[in-house]
Scaffold this motif. Structure first.
Motif, short mmCIF file in Angstrom:
data_model
loop_
_atom_site.label_atom_id
_atom_site.label_comp_id
_atom_site.label_asym_id
_atom_site.label_seq_id
_atom_site.Cartn_x
_atom_site.Cartn_y
_atom_site.Cartn_z
N VAL A 166 0.69 -1.29 0.05
CA VAL A 166 -0.09 -0.15 -0.13
C VAL A 166 0.86 1.21 -0.15
O VAL A 166 0.69 2.31 -0.87
N VAL A 167 1.98 1.21 0.75
CA VAL A 167 2.73 2.33 0.92
C VAL A 167 3.57 2.65 -0.50
O VAL A 167 3.84 3.70 -1.01
N ARG A 168 3.93 1.49 -1.20
CA ARG A 168 4.78 1.43 -2.21
C ARG A 168 3.98 2.22 -3.56
O ARG A 168 4.37 3.13 -4.27
N TRP A 169 2.57 1.55 -3.63
CA TRP A 169 1.91 1.97 -4.74
C TRP A 169 0.88 3.18 -4.73
O TRP A 169 0.14 3.46 -5.52
N THR A 170 0.73 3.66 -3.47
CA THR A 170 -0.08 4.88 -3.31
C THR A 170 0.63 6.04 -2.66
O THR A 170 1.82 5.85 -2.60
N THR A 171 -0.07 7.08 -2.47
CA THR A 171 0.47 8.25 -1.74
C THR A 171 0.03 8.36 -0.29
O THR A 171 -0.10 9.53 0.15
N ARG B 50 -1.74 10.49 -13.88
CA ARG B 50 -2.42 11.76 -13.43
C ARG B 50 -2.06 11.96 -12.05
O ARG B 50 -2.03 13.21 -11.48
N ILE B 51 -1.88 11.04 -11.10
CA ILE B 51 -1.43 10.96 -9.83
C ILE B 51 0.03 10.89 -9.61
O ILE B 51 0.55 10.00 -10.17
N PRO B 52 0.53 12.07 -9.19
CA PRO B 52 2.26 12.18 -9.10
C PRO B 52 2.65 11.12 -8.34
O PRO B 52 1.96 10.79 -7.58
N ALA B 53 4.06 11.08 -8.43
CA ALA B 53 4.63 10.21 -7.36
C ALA B 53 4.76 10.72 -6.16
O ALA B 53 4.20 11.86 -5.95
N ARG B 54 5.26 10.07 -5.15
CA ARG B 54 5.13 10.23 -3.62
C ARG B 54 5.89 11.78 -3.47
O ARG B 54 5.58 12.47 -2.88
N ASP B 55 6.81 12.04 -4.23
CA ASP B 55 7.90 13.15 -4.31
C ASP B 55 7.09 14.31 -4.85
O ASP B 55 7.61 15.31 -5.01
N GLY B 56 5.94 14.20 -5.63
CA GLY B 56 5.19 15.20 -6.43
C GLY B 56 5.73 14.99 -7.85
O GLY B 56 5.07 15.97 -8.49
N GLY B 57 6.56 14.33 -8.21
CA GLY B 57 7.15 14.33 -9.50
C GLY B 57 6.54 13.46 -10.54
O GLY B 57 5.61 12.60 -10.11
#
Length: 200
Positions: free
Chosen positions: A30-35, A150-157
């Motif tokens: 869940v942590v890996r594939w979501t924000t 559409r959903i950026p990576a955890r770091d916003g990129g």
């Protein structure tokens, strides 16, 4: 707003689900594939319920359900439908995977969206999320390509996503094949339910 099948019941998450949501969001997948925030504490779960779930329903912006096995009140996952892009997001706790629970939950929400007049429902997951791709494939989504999520990576990129679409009229949205890498064993093999959600 409750949606149900013989095995699954979807209801609006409340603060009573704080412990279950917190537990589910500790899972590395869940942590890996979501924000979802990390670390994820009960405070984050309460904020999710208070600031996202309730306002989402009230504003007709995002409809979020807690996934429960029929006959149980324990939340084992979350599925949501966002109206702006008519897209799905979902995650499922490890103990509930592999039994088709997420598939049934997605079917219920897609049918609900179609009943409300949606012409189609969009899905995406970050490239490599085989579990989410398996759910979408088994739920009748057509693969529509690989592109910027559409959903950026955890770091916003920016990050790369697999995308899919299911049309209300039942017609295939695309004739593109699903990527070999989107299957659990790296071939066009069996389909297994998995977990993906772009939030909470």
């Amino acid at each position: 707003m409750t949606l149900s099948s013989d095995r699954v019941r979807l209801t609006v998450p409340t603060r009573a689900d704080t412990a279950a949501i917190t537990e589910g969001c500790q899972d590395p997948a869940v942590v890996r594939w979501t924000t979802v925030p990390t670390p994820y504490t009960e405070r984050e779960a309460q904020t999710f319920v208070d600031a996202l779930v309730g306002p989402g329903w009230a504003s007709d912006r995002e409809y979020t359900w807690g996934i429960r096995r029929a006959g149980s009140d324990w939340l084992v996952g979350v599925v949501s439908f966002r109206t702006e892009h008519r897209d799905l997001g979902f995650w499922l706790a490890p103990a509930a995977r592999g039994a088709g629970i997420m598939h049934e939950a997605v079917e219920l929400v897609v049918a609900w969206a179609f009943d409300r007049g949606a012409p189609d429902v969009y899905w995406e997951c970050w490239e490599g999320n085989v579990g989410s791709a398996s759910v979408a494939r088994s739920a009748g989504f057509s693969f529509t390509g690989t592109g910027t999520a559409r959903i950026p990576a955890r770091d916003g990129g920016p990050t790369v996503a697999w995308t899919g679409l299911r049309r209300a009229d039942g017609a295939p949205a695309s004739d593109l094949p699903w990527p070999t890498a989107s299957f659990p064993d790296g071939t066009d093999g069996p389909q297994h339910a998995g977990a993906h959600r772009d939030g909470p």
